[in-house]
Design an enzyme around this catalytic site. Structure first.
Site, PDB file in Angstrom:
ATOM      1  N   ASP A 123      -7.135   4.258  -4.225  1.00 53.23           N
ATOM      2  CA  ASP A 123      -7.760   4.145  -2.904  1.00 53.23           C
ATOM      3  C   ASP A 123      -8.344   5.541  -2.655  1.00 53.23           C
ATOM      4  O   ASP A 123      -8.588   6.285  -3.623  1.00 53.23           O
ATOM      5  CB  ASP A 123      -6.732   3.717  -1.837  1.00 53.23           C
ATOM      6  CG  ASP A 123      -7.385   3.275  -0.521  1.00 53.23           C
ATOM      7  OD1 ASP A 123      -7.807   2.118  -0.429  1.00 53.23           O
ATOM      8  OD2 ASP A 123      -7.501   4.100   0.420  1.00 53.23           O
ATOM      9  N   LYS A 146       0.872  -1.194   0.000  1.00 51.61           N
ATOM     10  CA  LYS A 146       0.000   0.000   0.000  1.00 51.61           C
ATOM     11  C   LYS A 146       0.895   1.224   0.000  1.00 51.61           C
ATOM     12  O   LYS A 146       2.027   1.171   0.477  1.00 51.61           O
ATOM     13  CB  LYS A 146      -0.872   0.029   1.260  1.00 51.61           C
ATOM     14  CG  LYS A 146      -2.088   0.922   1.147  1.00 51.61           C
ATOM     15  CD  LYS A 146      -3.235   0.151   0.557  1.00 51.61           C
ATOM     16  CE  LYS A 146      -4.463   0.986   0.342  1.00 51.61           C
ATOM     17  NZ  LYS A 146      -5.620   0.124   0.025  1.00 51.61           N
TER      18      LYS A 146
HETATM   19  P1  NDP Z   1     -12.945   7.818  -2.432  1.00 52.94           P
HETATM   20  O1  NDP Z   1     -11.891   8.812  -2.282  1.00 52.94           O
HETATM   21  O2  NDP Z   1     -13.530   7.586  -3.778  1.00 52.94           O
HETATM   22  O3  NDP Z   1     -14.153   8.135  -1.442  1.00 52.94           O
HETATM   23  C1  NDP Z   1     -13.954   8.233  -0.081  1.00 52.94           C
HETATM   24  C2  NDP Z   1     -15.265   8.604   0.578  1.00 52.94           C
HETATM   25  O4  NDP Z   1     -15.118   8.461   1.982  1.00 52.94           O
HETATM   26  C3  NDP Z   1     -15.657  10.044   0.327  1.00 52.94           C
HETATM   27  O5  NDP Z   1     -17.050  10.156   0.354  1.00 52.94           O
HETATM   28  C4  NDP Z   1     -15.013  10.750   1.523  1.00 52.94           C
HETATM   29  O6  NDP Z   1     -15.621  11.992   1.854  1.00 52.94           O
HETATM   30  C5  NDP Z   1     -15.246   9.741   2.606  1.00 52.94           C
HETATM   31  N1  NDP Z   1     -14.192   9.906   3.644  1.00 52.94           N
HETATM   32  C6  NDP Z   1     -12.867   9.899   3.446  1.00 52.94           C
HETATM   33  N2  NDP Z   1     -12.218  10.129   4.608  1.00 52.94           N
HETATM   34  C7  NDP Z   1     -13.176  10.307   5.525  1.00 52.94           C
HETATM   35  C8  NDP Z   1     -13.144  10.602   6.906  1.00 52.94           C
HETATM   36  N3  NDP Z   1     -11.982  10.758   7.565  1.00 52.94           N
HETATM   37  N4  NDP Z   1     -14.333  10.684   7.550  1.00 52.94           N
HETATM   38  C9  NDP Z   1     -15.515  10.515   6.888  1.00 52.94           C
HETATM   39  N5  NDP Z   1     -15.594  10.260   5.571  1.00 52.94           N
HETATM   40  C10 NDP Z   1     -14.443  10.156   4.912  1.00 52.94           C
HETATM   41  O7  NDP Z   1     -12.343   6.450  -1.835  1.00 52.94           O
HETATM   42  P2  NDP Z   1     -12.840   4.959  -2.054  1.00 52.94           P
HETATM   43  O8  NDP Z   1     -14.308   4.917  -2.233  1.00 52.94           O
HETATM   44  O9  NDP Z   1     -11.967   4.338  -3.074  1.00 52.94           O
HETATM   45  O10 NDP Z   1     -12.441   4.284  -0.659  1.00 52.94           O
HETATM   46  C11 NDP Z   1     -13.341   4.204   0.438  1.00 52.94           C
HETATM   47  C12 NDP Z   1     -12.902   3.114   1.389  1.00 52.94           C
HETATM   48  O11 NDP Z   1     -12.880   1.855   0.704  1.00 52.94           O
HETATM   49  C13 NDP Z   1     -11.488   3.265   1.975  1.00 52.94           C
HETATM   50  O12 NDP Z   1     -11.480   2.723   3.269  1.00 52.94           O
HETATM   51  C14 NDP Z   1     -10.646   2.386   1.055  1.00 52.94           C
HETATM   52  O13 NDP Z   1      -9.451   1.964   1.692  1.00 52.94           O
HETATM   53  C15 NDP Z   1     -11.606   1.235   0.826  1.00 52.94           C
HETATM   54  N6  NDP Z   1     -11.368   0.396  -0.337  1.00 52.94           N
HETATM   55  C16 NDP Z   1     -11.261   0.937  -1.577  1.00 52.94           C
HETATM   56  C17 NDP Z   1     -11.080   0.118  -2.671  1.00 52.94           C
HETATM   57  C18 NDP Z   1     -11.056   0.647  -4.054  1.00 52.94           C
HETATM   58  O14 NDP Z   1     -11.005  -0.153  -4.975  1.00 52.94           O
HETATM   59  N7  NDP Z   1     -11.118   1.959  -4.275  1.00 52.94           N
HETATM   60  C19 NDP Z   1     -10.922  -1.328  -2.511  1.00 52.94           C
HETATM   61  C20 NDP Z   1     -11.140  -1.814  -1.168  1.00 52.94           C
HETATM   62  C21 NDP Z   1     -11.329  -0.952  -0.128  1.00 52.94           C
HETATM   63  P3  NDP Z   1     -14.913  13.374   1.456  1.00 52.94           P
HETATM   64  O15 NDP Z   1     -15.159  13.518  -0.013  1.00 52.94           O
HETATM   65  O16 NDP Z   1     -15.588  14.390   2.297  1.00 52.94           O
HETATM   66  O17 NDP Z   1     -13.455  13.216   1.784  1.00 52.94           O
HETATM   67  O1  2IT Z   2      -7.972  -1.580  -0.325  1.00 54.28           O
HETATM   68  C1  2IT Z   2      -7.930  -2.095  -1.456  1.00 54.28           C
HETATM   69  O2  2IT Z   2      -8.092  -3.308  -1.627  1.00 54.28           O
HETATM   70  C2  2IT Z   2      -7.730  -1.214  -2.612  1.00 54.28           C
HETATM   71  N1  2IT Z   2      -7.635  -0.010  -2.441  1.00 54.28           N
HETATM   72  C3  2IT Z   2      -7.617  -1.790  -3.995  1.00 54.28           C
HETATM   73  C4  2IT Z   2      -6.220  -2.240  -4.268  1.00 54.28           C
HETATM   74  C5  2IT Z   2      -5.934  -2.668  -5.678  1.00 54.28           C
HETATM   75  O3  2IT Z   2      -4.765  -2.978  -5.910  1.00 54.28           O
HETATM   76  O4  2IT Z   2      -6.830  -2.719  -6.526  1.00 54.28           O
END
Ligand code: NDP
Ligand code: 2IT
Length: 449
Positions: A169, A129
């Protein structure tokens, strides 16, 4: 030789000493170690080979300076990270997070989780990561581009399609991956397999954008079906409104659930007629705006500041935390149970505190831990790597079908492993053990390296 219990305690004491001041990382390690006693009792070789001592220490932690210039010509400096935690079963694989809260503890916790998540997918991918404490909010496209170029100028020395394959992420989506890849290519050569989550026009996989959110809902559906329940006609709440949240909502709506609320880091919007997802997409994806703007177009909906999980007044059935770590503390968990929640699947990484998880498990809530429930994103990243190395691209339907198989397989593995170790229904323990065993066995075979 220590017995399983004393070995686990000894390792955790060592990890605490060595990683003082890294609470997120310590939480992730403790959560895994808490699950492993039964499997260590069955496999004394894991103790003899000191697998826990080795698996809790990253193979490599890279930290670097990222200088960049804003549109007014001012020079800024951020810190970049890449944690290459474990490459036993494949190249390091895991996302990049751009958010002001990013520090070494957060990147290490995410990389550690990624080892076991990636193992559960059955794909050949190790755990890594990275990210930066850069805040993309309010930055122009040009500023984002210059930041990504500077970040990649340093990172490119450490990555490669068979070495380490970053993806997105929080704060890193197709736009950022496009700029990062452009800079990698300029400094090296055409090599799309070095990053995943690329725009489809430049070697990205169809279905990767949707994969994490869709996968989380597929996982939840298996938990529900096994317990005689379904998504259709039920009320769901999803936190966040980013990549994972939007596609979790899309699949929930397609499956006949009604999503009544979603959020961002400022507050949450409740629409008891059902969230209008096209409107959320327009606000968040097209305009990069705030979720508060939802009520400008839907005056019946209500906006509240603060945490969605402790603030929801409506009752609902299912919860999908899809924002970030630590969104649900014990008090929020108690409030959620009072609101009628019976199933929770984690789209985010570690959104629930340890005592919240304990309460959910005690109360018999169907709990899908992140490393299993949100593994669909990285699984489809692995499918993207396969397409890139074959110089081909598969249809959306093909990728989605493979994703559904992978999510079913992860669910079965977590369920059956929990049962095998006398913890029936505890998918956290099942996922931890199943993810761990695959890596531990391969580590033993590779020798002490
Ligand atoms: P994005 O940046 O697309 O979206 C993040 C969302 O979470 C936004 O709505 C953001 O709000 C909110 N957020 C971020 N930080 C905070 C905080 N401190 N408190 C409250 N809300 C918060 O990210 P993703 O959707 O990609 O990721 C979301 C979660 O999913 C993370 O935990 C990530 O690690 C996990 N994840 C992502 C994967 C992926 O493929 N993208 C895969 C597996 C897990 P704001 O716009 O106000 O910051
Ligand atoms: O938390 C996660 O699994 C991710 N942000 C996706 C990682 C990836 O390599 O697609």
């Amino acid at each position: 030789m220590l017995d399983a219990k004393n070995y686990v305690n000894h390792i955790f004491e060592e990890v605490k000493k060595r990683n003082a001041g890294q609470p997120e990382f310590l939480h992730a390690v403790e959560e895994l170690l808490d699950s492993l006693e039964p499997v260590l009792e069955e496999h004394p070789e894991y103790i003899e080979e000191n697998i826990l001592g080795r698996i809790t220490e990253p193979e490599r932690v890279i930290e670097f300076r990222v200088p960049w210039t804003d549109d007014e010509g001012r020079v800024h400096v951020n810190r970049g990270y890449r944690v290459q935690f474990n490459s036993t079963i494949g190249p390091y694989k895991g996302g990049l997070r751009f958010h002001p809260s990013v520090n070494q503890s957060i990147v290490k916790f995410l990389a550690f989780e990624q080892i076991f998540k990636n193992s559960l997918t059955g794909q050949a991918i190790g755990g890594g990561k990275g990210g930066s404490d850069f805040d993309p909010k309010g930055k122009s496209d040009r500023e984002i581009m210059r930041f990504c170029q500077s970040y990649m100028t340093e990172l490119q020395a450490y990555i490669g399609p068979d070495r380490d394959v970053p993806a997105g992420d929080i704060g890193v989506g197709a736009r950022e991956i496009g700029y990062l890849y452009g800079q990698y290519k300029k400094l090296n050569q055409f090599e799309p397999g070095v990053l995943t989550g690329k725009p489809v026009s430049m070697g990205g996989s169809l279905g990767r954008t949707e994969a994490t959110g869709y996968g989380t809902v597929y996982f939840a559906e298996h938990m529900l079906q096994d317990n005689g329940q379904s998504l259709a006609g039920k009320r769901a709440v999803v936190s966040g409104s980013g990549n994972v949240a939007i596609y979790a909502m899309e699949k929930l709506i397609e499956k006949g659930a009604m999503v009544i609320a979603c959020s961002d880091s400022s507050g949450f919007v409740v629409d008891t007629n059902g969230i209008d997802l096209d409107l959320v997409k327009e606000i968040k994806l097209t305009k990069r705006g705030r979720i508060k703007e939802y009520t400008q177009s839907r005056p019946d909906a209500k906006y509240y500041e603060g945490n969605i999980w402790s603030g929801m007044e409506e009752t609902y059935d299912y919860a999908f935390p899809c924002a970030t770590q630590g969104e649900i503390n014990l008090q929020a968990a108690q409030h959620m149970l009072e609101k009628g929640v019976t199933c929770l699947a984690e789209g985010a990484n570690m959104p629930c505190d340890a005592d919240a998880v304990q309460l959910f498990i005690e109360k018999g809530l169907l709990y899908g831990p992140g490393k299993a429930a949100n593994a669909g994103g990285v699984a489809v990243s692995s499918l993207e790597m396969q397409q890139n190395s074959q110089r081909t691209s598969w249809t959306f339907e093909d990728v989605d079908t493979q994703l559904q198989h992978i999510m079913k397989d992860i669910y079965q593995k977590a369920k059956e492993t929990a049962k095998k170790y006398g913890k029936e229904g505890n998918l956290l323990q099942g996922a931890n053990i199943a993810g761990f065993v695959r890596v531990a066995d391969a580590m033993i075979r590779q020798g002490v390296i």
